[in-house]
Design an enzyme around this catalytic site. Structure first.
Site, PDB file in Angstrom:
ATOM      1  N   ARG A 140      73.012  78.475  54.474  1.00  0.00           N
ATOM      2  CA  ARG A 140      72.532  78.429  55.772  1.00  0.00           C
ATOM      3  C   ARG A 140      73.087  79.103  56.858  1.00  0.00           C
ATOM      4  NH1 ARG A 140      68.910  74.786  54.322  1.00  0.00           N
ATOM      5  NH2 ARG A 140      70.000  72.670  53.451  1.00  0.00           N
ATOM      6  N   ASP A 169      70.445  74.254  43.212  1.00  0.00           N
ATOM      7  CA  ASP A 169      69.641  74.052  44.211  1.00  0.00           C
ATOM      8  C   ASP A 169      70.425  73.251  45.515  1.00  0.00           C
ATOM      9  OD1 ASP A 169      67.326  74.059  45.871  1.00  0.00           O
ATOM     10  OD2 ASP A 169      66.344  72.494  44.915  1.00  0.00           O
ATOM     11  N   HIS A 213      73.477  69.641  54.411  1.00  0.00           N
ATOM     12  CA  HIS A 213      72.895  69.080  55.561  1.00  0.00           C
ATOM     13  C   HIS A 213      74.149  68.524  56.469  1.00  0.00           C
ATOM     14  CE1 HIS A 213      68.723  69.808  55.074  1.00  0.00           C
ATOM     15  NE2 HIS A 213      68.816  69.125  53.636  1.00  0.00           N
TER      16      HIS A 213
END
Lengths: 434, 334
Positions: free
Chosen positions: A75, A316, A320
């Site tokens: 991120r 994967d 969030h």
């Protein structure tokens, strides 16, 4: 759980009585492993005069190469509300991962040397795990123009990818693949026909129909995968197909491999244990892309892992912030924060009799290292000590607190896990210890 | 955010009473029958000189419509007012979500204004469920239509209509015709009809408008209108939106009408006393012929009238179930 603001400085470490598994060197025996100056300096017998600063008793545990994760979002740059390189590499280390490949959909996209360099620099400063950028196949992932792939390779990108973004047409894609092939860059595919997919959708099946959610049919993956395989053959490029979701995709990959095509594939571990039926109740933690599919698909993927058609398991990992999952299901973002569960869940395949311990290590470390050309995924004497000690019997509960990732989004929260990472070394330094 | 409960478990309190109304799925025959019986007792209220009963006196009901609707919003408003509630209508498109405020923040604000009930229509499937589970669990949430998922009060007024005209459900064959794919009404009807014991449920549409594996919901799929309508007792027509032609689901309105539009000729395949329903608004000449819509077998306008009584039943039952739940929790907390 011990907490390190920085990985502990290089020490001489003796890891004793563990079952040391290294498929590349045909090693599988209970013995001691010695680390000094960042290197593995001996297995079985200590080098002359070796005096450990630290002894770790690995009795009943597995001593394995650190996991090499082919698809993990950190991120950063651009989405630090979800995670950053420091938080996510620390979480990776806690998950037994020493090398992770970062897809190019950062903001900005990894389509310049500068972004690739920034990511590696930040990872180096943090020190918990090697972060290997994957460059964009097209500029800005826009699917129109070739990215400067040679520059990206020079800047440390281990491959290139278009992810799930569409490419303008087959002609453009073919040229991208030929250009990548020129520099022997491996192309990472996440095959998806965008016209058959839909944001916020789930597997097109009875659950989607009953809940009134938009359906994404198998064909969204298989149509694109078929085309991609044919273009890969045409271009003669090395290709890896990531995060498969359909049983039919395994058959397509197997057929291509039988024809002698240099293609490999992975599956995200959660795809082997979750199905679309679990979305009942509109639980956004089960919102993934590709979507969770049917039981038949799940079993087909497991069969593919067992047979070796799928030679790699990936996390994967997609952390969030809470708000990204706090909307009605179709408006939530897809993805699972997966580092914490990567080893325990994948090890379930060993307990379930799908894989031997050695085959498990191949799929999480040896094979992904080999296909990316990394000097990792093995325990060769004299090589950098990137390894993990895993206690396969230890039971624990996944809680937000136990997840070091900034993203606490996991459908496995509150569930009992079996198997726990106890020690991770990155280049001989302790990056995690529990 | 982890959803723990399927909608049908979420909407009941400890005693098995309704406290939200999110879907007809998973509700017992007894509970659905109780809704119909309660509605029956409210039908007469509309005929009184003073069209009010005091069941929701002093309660604040908020109509939260994230999608445009005149008919459904109006009948909910009337139902709440006939129960003596204070009703607030919020036009969301002109409100805060267009200013970037999240759904959660907006609803928390409304909850702190001491709202007792939210009537929610939203374009996302599962939105009312999300609100009931995470955002405002102390407020009774009534689903007025969410995405393609559910429109339970519409389905219940359809059940009321069927019971009124046909009596028991056991021997009935019901055909649902048209755009099942996009229809929250069809899904809620199917769950309700199965729970109430209908003998056979058919859906009739071209393959492009039939959701995948819909058979798992307990229906038979027909692509041919004549075969599908053979000897049915109830025909429920669905509205066809113009956009379906643009998204390549259908070639043209005229071809759809020719194959699946209900005219007198096709109606003749059904039983002679079959009734024709439609959730409205109807598209004359697209899914239904005027002669059928206005004909002797049509009960379309009665449906609208029953809609108010059914919604009064649902609002009063959910409010009372939610109050009981809050009282039980307060007691347990002491």
């Amino acid at each position: 759980m011990m907490d390190f603001s920085r990985p502990a400085f290089n020490q001489r470490i003796r890891i004793s009585n563990g079952r040391v598994i290294d498929p590349r060197n045909n090693l599988d025996k209970t013995t001691d492993l010695f680390v000094a100056d960042g290197l593995i300096v001996g297995i079985g017998s200590a080098p002359v005069g070796f005096k450990p600063d630290l002894e770790f008793d690995a009795g009943g545990m597995l001593v394995i190469p650190g996991a090499v994760d082919l698809c993990a979002r950190v991120r950063e740059p651009g989405q630090t509300q979800k995670g950053n390189i420091h938080s996510e590499t620390r979480a990776a280390a806690a998950g037994g991962i020493t090398h992770l490949c970062c897809p190019p959909d950062t903001k900005p996209v990894i389509d310049t040397r500068a972004v690739a360099a920034l990511i590696q620099e930040r990872a180096y400063q943090s020190g918990y795990a090697h972060v290997l950028p994957i460059g964009a196949l097209t500029k800005g992932l826009q699917g129109q123009h070739l990215a400067e792939m040679h520059a990206l390779k020079e800047a440390g990108c281990i491959g290139v990818s278009q992810l799930r973004q569409p490419v303008k047409d087959s002609q453009t894609l073919l040229r991208c693949l030929e250009y990548a092939s020129t520099f022997d860059l491996i192309v990472f595919f996440q095959s998806e026909d965008s016209s058959l997919s839909v944001k916020g959708g789930v597997h097109a099946g009875s659950t989607a129909s009953r809940l009134g959610l938009h359906g994404i049919p198998d064909a969204a993956e298989t149509v694109a995968l078929s085309r991609d395989l044919l273009l890969v053959q045409q271009a003669g490029v090395r290709a890896h197909f990531g995060q498969l979701s359909c049983a039919r995709s395994v058959e397509l990959i197997a057929a291509a491999q039988r024809e002698g095509l240099q293609v490999t594939a992975d599956v995200a571990v959660h795809q082997l244990f979750l199905t679309d039926e679990m979305i009942d109740g509109f639980n956004s933690q089960y919102h993934t892309r590709p979507p969770l599919r049917s039981e038949r698909d799940r079993l087909g993927l497991i069969e593919g892992v067992k047979s070796g058609v799928i030679s790699v398991l990936s996390s994967d990992h997609q952390p969030h912030e809470a708000a990204a999952k706090s909307e009605p299901f179709p408006s939530t973002e897809s993805g699972i924060s997966a580092f914490a569960t990567f080893l325990p869940l994948s090890y379930r395949l060993v307990r379930d009799g799908v894989l031997s311990e050695v085959e498990w290590v191949r799929r999480i470390a040896t094979n992904p290292a080999a296909l990316t050309g990394l000097d990792a995924g093995h325990l060769g004497t004299g090589s950098n000590a990137n390894l993990c000690v895993f206690d396969p019997g230890k039971r624990w509960k996944l809680t937000e607190h136990s997840m070091l990732s900034q993203g606490k989004n996991s459908p496995f929260l509150g569930q009992q896990m079996q198997g726990q990472v106890r020690l991770t070394l990155k280049d001989g330094a302790i990056s995690f210890r529990n | 955010m982890t959803a723990k409960t399927a909608p049908h478990q979420l909407q009941l309190n400890e005693k098995g009473q309704l406290r939200h109304f999110l879907t007809t799925e998973g509700l017992s025959r007894e509970l659905l029958t109780e809704i119909l019986d309660t509605a029956e007792s409210f039908v007469s209220v509309g005929k009184q000189a003073v069209k009010k009963v005091p069941l929701l006196r002093g309660k604040t009901v908020v109509n939260l419509f994230f999608e445009n609707s005149t008919r459904t919003r109006t009948t909910f408003e009337l139902a709440a007012k006939r129960l003596s509630a204070d009703v607030l209508n919020i036009n969301i498109s002109a409100s805060s979500t267009s200013k970037g405020e999240s759904l959660m923040d907006m609803l928390w604000n409304l909850e702190y204004m001491d709202s007792d009930m939210f009537i929610v229509r939203h374009g996302d499937s599962g939105a009312p469920h999300f609100i009931a589970e995470f955002v405002c669990p102390h407020v009774a949430v009534i689903n007025a239509g969410d995405g393609r998922h559910a429109h339970p009060t519409q389905a219940m007024l359809d059940m009321y209509t069927i019971r009124r005209h046909k009596g028991a459900f056991e021997n009935l064959t019901v055909a649902i015709v048209g755009d099942v794919l996009h229809s929250r009404v069809a899904r809620s009807q199917i769950h309700a009809l199965n729970a109430l014991g209908a003998r056979e449920i058919r859906v009739i549409a071209p393959k492009t408008l039939v959701p995948k594996d819909i058979e798992a919901m307990g229906v038979k799929v027909h692509y041919n209108m004549a075969q599908g309508l053979q000897d049915v007792d109830v025909i429920s027509m669905l509205r066809l939106q113009k956009e379906r032609m643009e998204s390549a689901l259908l070639p043209s309105e005229s071809e759809f009408y020719r194959l699946y539009g209900l005219n007198m000729e096709k109606l003749a395949f059904a039983k002679p006393d079959a009734i024709v329903m439609h959730p409205g608004p109807i598209n004359r000449g697209v899914e239904i012929e005027s002669a059928v819509a206005d004909g002797a077998q049509s009960v379309i306008l009665q449906q609208v009238n029953y809609g108010i009584a059914v919604r009064m039943a649902v609002l009063s039952m959910a409010m009372s179930g939610q109050n009981a739940e809050q009282a039980a929790q307060a007691e347990g907390g002491e």
